[in-house]
Motif scaffolding. Structure first.
Motif, mmCIF file in Angstrom:
data_model
loop_
_atom_site.group_PDB
_atom_site.id
_atom_site.type_symbol
_atom_site.label_atom_id
_atom_site.label_comp_id
_atom_site.label_asym_id
_atom_site.label_seq_id
_atom_site.Cartn_x
_atom_site.Cartn_y
_atom_site.Cartn_z
ATOM 1 N N ASP A 65 0.928 -1.798 0.326
ATOM 2 C CA ASP A 65 0.291 0.008 0.004
ATOM 3 C C ASP A 65 1.341 1.139 -0.417
ATOM 4 O O ASP A 65 1.058 1.947 -0.627
ATOM 5 N N GLU A 66 2.046 1.790 0.854
ATOM 6 C CA GLU A 66 2.897 2.650 0.454
ATOM 7 C C GLU A 66 3.800 2.934 -0.807
ATOM 8 O O GLU A 66 3.862 3.438 -0.789
ATOM 9 N N LEU A 67 4.006 1.697 -0.676
ATOM 10 C CA LEU A 67 4.736 1.303 -2.247
ATOM 11 C C LEU A 67 3.355 2.462 -3.607
ATOM 12 O O LEU A 67 4.248 2.918 -4.082
ATOM 13 N N MET A 72 2.031 6.605 -6.886
ATOM 14 C CA MET A 72 0.572 7.307 -7.943
ATOM 15 C C MET A 72 1.148 8.329 -7.173
ATOM 16 O O MET A 72 1.286 9.520 -8.075
ATOM 17 N N LYS A 73 2.162 9.193 -5.816
ATOM 18 C CA LYS A 73 2.434 10.764 -5.761
ATOM 19 C C LYS A 73 3.761 11.329 -6.829
ATOM 20 O O LYS A 73 3.599 12.199 -7.375
ATOM 21 N N GLU A 74 4.393 9.950 -7.076
ATOM 22 C CA GLU A 74 5.354 10.257 -8.049
ATOM 23 C C GLU A 74 4.662 10.361 -9.878
ATOM 24 O O GLU A 74 5.562 11.239 -10.323
ATOM 25 N N ASN A 75 3.719 9.686 -9.534
ATOM 26 C CA ASN A 75 3.191 9.962 -11.166
ATOM 27 C C ASN A 75 2.349 10.632 -11.051
ATOM 28 O O ASN A 75 1.814 10.543 -12.467
#
Length: 78
Positions: A65-67, A72-75
């Motif tokens: 989930d963290e990954l 998602m934040k990076e993309n």
């Protein structure tokens, strides 16, 4: 040996035999209890192993989930 002495010896022999029978029965009962305790120990050990496996699986799910959140934040194109 008188009849009374002979009868006393016979009574002692029967008492000894009965005590041995009682001891045998107690030992059988103790063995059954030991077997049951061993079964309960195995069951508890299996339950603990399952709990530990659940904890490890939950840790993997949390890490995934963290990954996913990080990716998602990076993309994200905000």
């Amino acid at each position: 040996m008188t009849d009374a002495e002979r009868e006393e010896k016979i009574d002692e022999a029967f008492d000894t035999a009965n005590a041995l029978i009682d001891a045998r029965d107690d030992m059988r009962h103790a063995l059954e209890c030991a077997k049951r305790w061993a079964e309960l120990y195995d069951m508890a050990e299996n339950a603990l192993a399952a709990l530990e496996m659940d904890e490890r699986l939950q840790a993997l799910i949390d890490a995934a989930d963290e990954l996913a959140d990080k990716l998602m934040k990076e993309n994200s194109y905000d």
